[in-house]
Design an enzyme around this catalytic site. Sequence first.
Site, PDB file in Angstrom:
ATOM      1  N   CYS A 166      12.323  -6.706   8.261  1.00  0.00           N
ATOM      2  CA  CYS A 166      12.870  -6.661   9.621  1.00  0.00           C
ATOM      3  C   CYS A 166      13.494  -5.288   9.806  1.00  0.00           C
ATOM      4  O   CYS A 166      13.680  -4.533   8.865  1.00  0.00           O
ATOM      5  CB  CYS A 166      13.941  -7.724   9.797  1.00  0.00           C
ATOM      6  SG  CYS A 166      13.357  -9.381   9.453  1.00  0.00           S
ATOM      7  N   ARG A 223       8.471  -2.501  11.500  1.00  0.00           N
ATOM      8  CA  ARG A 223       8.950  -3.371  10.416  1.00  0.00           C
ATOM      9  C   ARG A 223       8.949  -4.837  10.808  1.00  0.00           C
ATOM     10  O   ARG A 223       9.151  -5.723   9.981  1.00  0.00           O
ATOM     11  CB  ARG A 223      10.361  -2.963   9.991  1.00  0.00           C
ATOM     12  CG  ARG A 223      10.509  -1.552   9.480  1.00  0.00           C
ATOM     13  CD  ARG A 223      11.980  -1.241   9.173  1.00  0.00           C
ATOM     14  NE  ARG A 223      12.467  -2.111   8.117  1.00  0.00           N
ATOM     15  CZ  ARG A 223      12.351  -1.825   6.813  1.00  0.00           C
ATOM     16  NH1 ARG A 223      11.720  -0.723   6.439  1.00  0.00           N
ATOM     17  NH2 ARG A 223      12.802  -2.647   5.899  1.00  0.00           N
ATOM     18  N   TRP A 279      10.803  -9.941  11.574  1.00  0.00           N
ATOM     19  CA  TRP A 279       9.509 -10.390  11.062  1.00  0.00           C
ATOM     20  C   TRP A 279       9.820 -11.697  10.362  1.00  0.00           C
ATOM     21  O   TRP A 279      10.379 -11.691   9.258  1.00  0.00           O
ATOM     22  CB  TRP A 279       8.885  -9.374  10.112  1.00  0.00           C
ATOM     23  CG  TRP A 279       7.546  -9.831   9.606  1.00  0.00           C
ATOM     24  CD1 TRP A 279       7.297 -10.471   8.414  1.00  0.00           C
ATOM     25  CD2 TRP A 279       6.293  -9.762  10.278  1.00  0.00           C
ATOM     26  NE1 TRP A 279       5.972 -10.785   8.318  1.00  0.00           N
ATOM     27  CE2 TRP A 279       5.321 -10.352   9.438  1.00  0.00           C
ATOM     28  CE3 TRP A 279       5.873  -9.240  11.488  1.00  0.00           C
ATOM     29  CZ2 TRP A 279       3.969 -10.450   9.779  1.00  0.00           C
ATOM     30  CZ3 TRP A 279       4.531  -9.337  11.838  1.00  0.00           C
ATOM     31  CH2 TRP A 279       3.601  -9.925  11.002  1.00  0.00           C
ATOM     32  N   ASN A 310      18.242  -8.539   6.947  1.00  0.00           N
ATOM     33  CA  ASN A 310      16.855  -8.285   6.546  1.00  0.00           C
ATOM     34  C   ASN A 310      16.749  -8.711   5.095  1.00  0.00           C
ATOM     35  O   ASN A 310      17.465  -8.212   4.243  1.00  0.00           O
ATOM     36  CB  ASN A 310      16.517  -6.791   6.690  1.00  0.00           C
ATOM     37  CG  ASN A 310      15.133  -6.486   6.125  1.00  0.00           C
ATOM     38  OD1 ASN A 310      14.280  -7.364   6.096  1.00  0.00           O
ATOM     39  ND2 ASN A 310      14.940  -5.267   5.658  1.00  0.00           N
ATOM     40  N   GLY A 311      15.886  -9.671   4.801  1.00  0.00           N
ATOM     41  CA  GLY A 311      15.726 -10.123   3.418  1.00  0.00           C
ATOM     42  C   GLY A 311      15.539 -11.637   3.382  1.00  0.00           C
ATOM     43  O   GLY A 311      15.289 -12.276   4.404  1.00  0.00           O
ATOM     44  N   GLU A 322     -16.026  -6.710   0.305  1.00  0.00           N
ATOM     45  CA  GLU A 322     -14.778  -6.172   0.868  1.00  0.00           C
ATOM     46  C   GLU A 322     -14.728  -4.664   0.694  1.00  0.00           C
ATOM     47  O   GLU A 322     -14.328  -3.928   1.598  1.00  0.00           O
ATOM     48  CB  GLU A 322     -13.574  -6.851   0.215  1.00  0.00           C
ATOM     49  CG  GLU A 322     -12.224  -6.309   0.591  1.00  0.00           C
ATOM     50  CD  GLU A 322     -11.912  -6.363   2.094  1.00  0.00           C
ATOM     51  OE1 GLU A 322     -12.672  -7.019   2.845  1.00  0.00           O
ATOM     52  OE2 GLU A 322     -10.941  -5.715   2.506  1.00  0.00           O
ATOM     53  N   LYS A 379     -14.331  -2.058   3.797  1.00  0.00           N
ATOM     54  CA  LYS A 379     -13.260  -1.059   3.829  1.00  0.00           C
ATOM     55  C   LYS A 379     -13.846   0.334   4.048  1.00  0.00           C
ATOM     56  O   LYS A 379     -13.368   1.113   4.864  1.00  0.00           O
ATOM     57  CB  LYS A 379     -12.470  -1.097   2.517  1.00  0.00           C
ATOM     58  CG  LYS A 379     -11.522  -2.269   2.392  1.00  0.00           C
ATOM     59  CD  LYS A 379     -10.241  -2.005   3.114  1.00  0.00           C
ATOM     60  CE  LYS A 379      -9.710  -3.004   4.080  1.00  0.00           C
ATOM     61  NZ  LYS A 379     -10.416  -4.099   4.586  1.00  0.00           N
ATOM     62  N   GLU A 414     -15.269   0.733   7.678  1.00  0.00           N
ATOM     63  CA  GLU A 414     -14.320   0.763   8.807  1.00  0.00           C
ATOM     64  C   GLU A 414     -13.373   1.957   8.720  1.00  0.00           C
ATOM     65  O   GLU A 414     -12.784   2.346   9.718  1.00  0.00           O
ATOM     66  CB  GLU A 414     -13.542  -0.545   8.902  1.00  0.00           C
ATOM     67  CG  GLU A 414     -12.673  -0.894   7.729  1.00  0.00           C
ATOM     68  CD  GLU A 414     -11.914  -2.203   7.958  1.00  0.00           C
ATOM     69  OE1 GLU A 414     -11.687  -2.592   9.106  1.00  0.00           O
ATOM     70  OE2 GLU A 414     -11.546  -2.833   6.963  1.00  0.00           O
ATOM     71  N   HIS A 438     -34.377  -8.091  -5.138  1.00  0.00           N
ATOM     72  CA  HIS A 438     -35.081  -8.753  -4.024  1.00  0.00           C
ATOM     73  C   HIS A 438     -35.144  -7.849  -2.804  1.00  0.00           C
ATOM     74  O   HIS A 438     -35.008  -8.290  -1.683  1.00  0.00           O
ATOM     75  CB  HIS A 438     -34.371 -10.080  -3.717  1.00  0.00           C
ATOM     76  CG  HIS A 438     -34.298 -10.971  -4.907  1.00  0.00           C
ATOM     77  ND1 HIS A 438     -35.345 -11.758  -5.331  1.00  0.00           N
ATOM     78  CD2 HIS A 438     -33.311 -11.142  -5.824  1.00  0.00           C
ATOM     79  CE1 HIS A 438     -35.008 -12.406  -6.434  1.00  0.00           C
ATOM     80  NE2 HIS A 438     -33.783 -12.054  -6.756  1.00  0.00           N
ATOM     81  N   LYS A 464      -6.478  -4.060  15.529  1.00  0.00           N
ATOM     82  CA  LYS A 464      -5.836  -4.721  14.394  1.00  0.00           C
ATOM     83  C   LYS A 464      -6.060  -6.231  14.458  1.00  0.00           C
ATOM     84  O   LYS A 464      -6.273  -6.873  13.458  1.00  0.00           O
ATOM     85  CB  LYS A 464      -4.329  -4.428  14.376  1.00  0.00           C
ATOM     86  CG  LYS A 464      -3.583  -5.056  13.217  1.00  0.00           C
ATOM     87  CD  LYS A 464      -4.146  -4.626  11.877  1.00  0.00           C
ATOM     88  CE  LYS A 464      -3.600  -5.408  10.723  1.00  0.00           C
ATOM     89  NZ  LYS A 464      -4.318  -5.156   9.460  1.00  0.00           N
TER      90      LYS A 464
HETATM   91  C1  AGP Z   1     -10.047  -6.007   7.988  1.00  0.00           C
HETATM   92  O1  AGP Z   1      -9.904  -4.731   7.344  1.00  0.00           O
HETATM   93  C2  AGP Z   1     -10.479  -5.876   9.422  1.00  0.00           C
HETATM   94  N1  AGP Z   1      -9.519  -5.123  10.124  1.00  0.00           N
HETATM   95  C3  AGP Z   1     -10.920  -7.181  10.073  1.00  0.00           C
HETATM   96  O2  AGP Z   1     -12.115  -7.542   9.433  1.00  0.00           O
HETATM   97  C4  AGP Z   1      -9.974  -8.399   9.971  1.00  0.00           C
HETATM   98  O3  AGP Z   1      -9.914  -8.853   8.644  1.00  0.00           O
HETATM   99  C5  AGP Z   1     -10.557  -9.516  10.848  1.00  0.00           C
HETATM  100  O4  AGP Z   1     -10.557  -9.061  12.191  1.00  0.00           O
HETATM  101  C6  AGP Z   1      -9.775 -10.832  10.758  1.00  0.00           C
HETATM  102  O5  AGP Z   1      -8.474 -10.647  11.219  1.00  0.00           O
HETATM  103  P1  AGP Z   1      -7.361 -11.765  10.888  1.00  0.00           P
HETATM  104  O6  AGP Z   1      -7.248 -11.817   9.405  1.00  0.00           O
HETATM  105  O7  AGP Z   1      -6.128 -11.274  11.560  1.00  0.00           O
HETATM  106  O8  AGP Z   1      -7.850 -13.071  11.453  1.00  0.00           O
END
Ligand code: AGP
Length: 612
Positions: free
Chosen positions: A2, A27, A74, A100-101, A485, A489, A492, A508, A607
């Site tokens: 927080c 935060r 948070w 905060n904590g 994953e 990463k 993106e 394959h 995000k």
């Molecule tokens: C992850 O690096 C991406 N930004 C994206 O795939 C994310 O994981 C996906 O949009 C799901 O989001 P959420 O976990 O908030 O549901």
Amino acid sequence: MCGIVGYTGQRQAYPIVLKGLKRLEYRGYDSSGVALLKDKHLKVFKKKGKVAELEESLIGTDIDANIGIGHTRWATHGEPSDRNAHPHTSKSGRIAMIHNGIIENYALIKQDLLKKGYSFTSDTDTEVLLNFIEDIQTNNDCTVEEALRIALKRVTGAYCILLIEQDNPDTIIAARKGSPLVIGIGKGEHFLASDASPIIEYTKEVVYVNDYELAIVKPDELVLKNLGNEKVTPFVTKLDMDLAAIEKGGYDHFMIKEIFEQPSTIFDCLRGRLDVKEGSIKMSGVDDNIEQLLNANRIMIIACGTSWHAGLVAEYIIEELCRIPVEVEYASEFRYRNPIVNKGDVIIAISQSGETADTIVALEKAKENGAFIFGVVNAVGSSIARISNAGAYTHAGPEIGVASTKAFTGQLAVLMMVALNIAKHKKTISQEKYDGLIKELQLVPEKVDAILKNADEIKAIAEKYKDASDFLFLGRGYNFPIALEGALKLKEISYIHAEGYPAAEMKHGPIALVDETLPVVFIATNDAYHEKIVSNMQEIKARKGRIISIITEGDSISKELSEDAFAIPATDEIIAPLLTVIPLQLLSYYVGTAKGIDVDKPRNLAKSVTVE
Ligand code: AGP
């Protein structure tokens, strides 16, 4: 995590506190509030939502005061709401406090206070601590400072608190253990905050308060003491970071800050749940619904993106340990096809934001058909958390970087604990295996820390391969989802095309891609598949593919086959994804920054995908 701000001096407190809260919204931002003290009259204003909404609500309100404290939250205990927002006021209304904590033993203290006739207006641990302090002050007829000192010797957990008391109209009392506190030294005024970002525009002279210290702060006096009531000489330093750097904790980007936070965020996720000494895993969401989980016909995991990859890891682990059939579904596919969902099905919903549109709609559809929803969510009180019948929070704190890193490892840690908990109840796992796995899980934070100490090795690998136009990521078993994953990463964050595959799948078709220009990242840690993956590496090497491998310390065979190898500490193959993903997060970050990309806000990405 927080945000905390305080001011005492000759200026108007409210504008300084409000602006400081806006600086600290990275935060936490699910609710906020301020407490102002004027002529021994305490005024508290607090509200769910962002700081701007609090500001809007106070237009036209009398906020005249030269001392104030403010908080942006948070949530950890109690969902985001007006009543759970800070500041909290004590039963008498004389004291206001922000925190905060996490106070780990708050439940016991609350029981004791309830017996004494105390009532509570919120679900927070903070309100419990505040009334604990006031109860001590009343019963011992002592100052609030003395009562605070006594209380802090009896609580366990982490805290940074600021409190103001009606009878002390110019004094802020602060204390910290485990959560940061900075005090800015002005002329006839003092500023307090979780970090220096709200302070730096007023003064560069600061004191970083240490654990177990109290600060008694007046406009023209700062006294530091330890819990033994002995004075401590404040050590004044000069700020040498700019505002942007301070908000990122000195890191260049939120993404790398959050990658490096993972030893502590994974620790926070395990804290209060995993107890190796007792050999137990306590998760109320699982324990209170264990029959539902044990008797599940099957488990369906619904998620998107990185969270979907966490679901794939969970599929392998739950089937291996719990012997319950698991299916993993993209939420966006599940919501539109005509899936078969019955009563008795358990749905595990995984989401960092808890607001992903596809996942929300998929869950509502599954719930209509009688499924039981277990949410694994980072954002407390979010839509998916509220739709879920039960769940477990990942406690990773706000994740600002668009690429999910610390939330992902928080999801894995929660899912591993859920699987172990169910397997122990189902007796589908031996005591020896169970004990071994919880011991390995407890060691993860320090092993992640050890990996991060070698981050420069990954940075050098990133520099070497940053101009490649394509990457392949290959893994087997529990590390196959980590290959996916790692590819996501890199895509993106660096805009380089990358694909993840089960290593054996190369034959394959995809092996046609392999030539001397193609970097192939193998996750080749020591596990049941290791011999097979070494064969896959040989196949790639024979075709001149450029092998980058993530290997277990001491594995000279894989290292010999690799152009570049990065070694990580050994662990059980079930726990390995928590470690193998770390170098891949670093690889994407360093390739992205080497290409001059704004890795916190990559193009085209949001995000949280709150629309279809
Ligand atoms: C992850 O690096 C991406 N930004 C994206 O795939 C994310 O994981 C996906 O949009 C799901 O989001 P959420 O976990 O908030 O549901």
